[in-house]
Structures are given as structure tokens and as C-alpha cells.
Motif scaffolding. Sequence first.
Motif, PDB file in Angstrom:
ATOM      1  N   LEU A   1       0.823  -1.205   0.000  1.00 50.47           N
ATOM      2  CA  LEU A   1       0.000   0.000   0.000  1.00 50.47           C
ATOM      3  C   LEU A   1       0.859   1.258   0.000  1.00 50.47           C
ATOM      4  O   LEU A   1       0.610   2.192  -0.766  1.00 50.47           O
ATOM      5  N   HIS A   2       1.863   1.294   0.866  1.00 47.64           N
ATOM      6  CA  HIS A   2       2.731   2.472   0.902  1.00 47.64           C
ATOM      7  C   HIS A   2       3.430   2.682  -0.437  1.00 47.64           C
ATOM      8  O   HIS A   2       3.591   3.815  -0.898  1.00 47.64           O
TER       9      HIS A   2
ATOM     10  N   TYR B   1       0.860   4.076  -2.882  1.00 46.39           N
ATOM     11  CA  TYR B   1       0.522   5.479  -2.619  1.00 46.39           C
ATOM     12  C   TYR B   1       1.489   6.447  -3.298  1.00 46.39           C
ATOM     13  O   TYR B   1       1.116   7.588  -3.603  1.00 46.39           O
TER      14      TYR B   1
ATOM     15  N   PRO C   1      -4.232   6.831   2.433  1.00 42.65           N
ATOM     16  CA  PRO C   1      -3.251   7.501   3.286  1.00 42.65           C
ATOM     17  C   PRO C   1      -3.914   8.668   4.015  1.00 42.65           C
ATOM     18  O   PRO C   1      -4.650   9.445   3.401  1.00 42.65           O
TER      19      PRO C   1
ATOM     20  N   ARG D   1      -2.220   4.404   7.201  1.00 46.87           N
ATOM     21  CA  ARG D   1      -3.172   3.781   6.280  1.00 46.87           C
ATOM     22  C   ARG D   1      -4.520   3.649   6.990  1.00 46.87           C
ATOM     23  O   ARG D   1      -4.659   2.842   7.910  1.00 46.87           O
TER      24      ARG D   1
END
Length: 274
Positions: free
Chosen positions: A59-60, A63, A137, A113
Motif C-alpha cells: 500500500l505504501h 501510494y 493515506p 493507512r
Amino acid sequence: MKKTHIAALMILISGMTFATCDQSKFYSGLPTHLSGYEFKSKLSNLLTKTHRSLSYDDLHQAYTRSDRDKTYDGDNTILDMYSENPNGRDPYKFRAGQKKCGQYRNEGDCYNREHLFPQGLFGKRRPMKTDIFHVYPSDGKVNGMRSSYPFGEVGEARWISENGSKLGRSKDPAYRRTVFEPIDEFKGDIARAMLYFAVRYESRIPSFRYNDMTDGSRDQTYSTWFLKTLLKWHKQDPVSEHERYRNDQACRYQKNRNPFIDHPEWALAIWEVQ
């Protein structure tokens, strides 16, 4: 396998991946003559079949592409719905990969998150826990203040973030407990993310824990008061350029899409509440 064959195969795979995320091709097999919960189930099957589950760390990484500010300030910082000021200077900014939570005490300390649909309701299980279309985020402090409260419209605020998001008692006569209200600019974004979740996890919803925003059914999914709020926000705050950009970029990682960004009219074709 010869190098020429490998190269040809890679080109074919690349083309298939691009086609999968192409809007018109992604939905091409849907029976669009249907409506209501019958259509919702067909859409759920499509979103489930195409979904490639991400890791939490993914996810990071995602983003850094999906949540760059290309539309409001255009400065490539991480766009956080709880700190973005669409009509002026942002109170603080987050650079991709920097100030990830971590520890926080105040707004602007870090971003993390946020699960718009609270992860405690599905036991923090994947793929829900890492679904980029409802995990955004957001500033750690504001995320902590929102906690697992339903989204709603605040009458009497007991806390206000630096960009104007509020926590307080609901003004909805059908629900008078604590809710969290984002600023108007992002109400539609959040509504469409929550509607996506109801469709994508239709078959799993009945096994989740209940809270004040859910009704436990695979069809309606949300409590009537909450669903009315989502549909109201969906209509009042149309799809933004940032949402379209995020939808395209997120598909590169997860391989499915949020259909209510591509086809806003489908939300009202599925749900009818009085």
C-alpha cells in the motif's frame, strides 16, 4: 525458451495488463441490462475475479503513485483528505515515503493507512485489510480521532481538524450518536469508497461484525440512515479528477477498479432507499 519468444510473451502480458485496467474493456462482459441487487452481484463477481491482493507494505508503495497530488496543488505530495485544503494553503504536507507512522501526537506528525470501512469489523483479514480502494493515506492524528466512528454529518462538533473535518454528535434525526464528517470536497470520495466495499465484499459482509453503520445483509449492506448519507454525498460531490487518477493508478497494483468512479450512475441503479 528463446529470447525473442520471451520478449514477445512479455509484450503480450503487458498488453493484457493494460487492457484489464482500461475502463471500457474492464466492464465489457457485464450484463448492464440488469439493475438493483442482481446487478450488484454481477459487479461483485467482476471485482472479485480481477482483484489481486496486495500486502500491507504494498500500500505504501502504491501510494507513491496513486495518491500524489496532481490536481489540487499539483506538487506531488501525498494527498490526504484530512489535511488537503482545496481553497487555500494546506496546513501541512506529506512527502511520499517520509513521515510514515510511527508515532504521532499532533496533526502533521505522520501519515498512515486508514481503513474507511473499520478493519475491526472484518477481523483485520485480507484482502479487505489491504484493499487500496478503501484504505487511504491519512494523517495519523486525524485517523486516530475518527477511530471506527461512522461517517455522518455533525451537528455539535467536539473536535475539528486543521482542514475542517469534524467529530461530534450527528445531526441526523435517524442517528444521534457520534459521527465523523470530512470536508465537502471529499464526501463523495469517501461515499464511493464505501459503496465499492459493499459490492466487492458482498458475499463476506454477513460474516462481519455489525456496528451502527451496517445492517449485516449482503444486499443493502449498510444501515438505512448511513446508506442515505452515502448516496447523498455521492450525488452532492461528483467524481473529481483526483479520483479518476487514483482509480487508474490503483488498478495498476490491484487490477480491479472502483466502478462508482467510472460509472457514478450505477450507485442509484443498485440502491433505492426511501
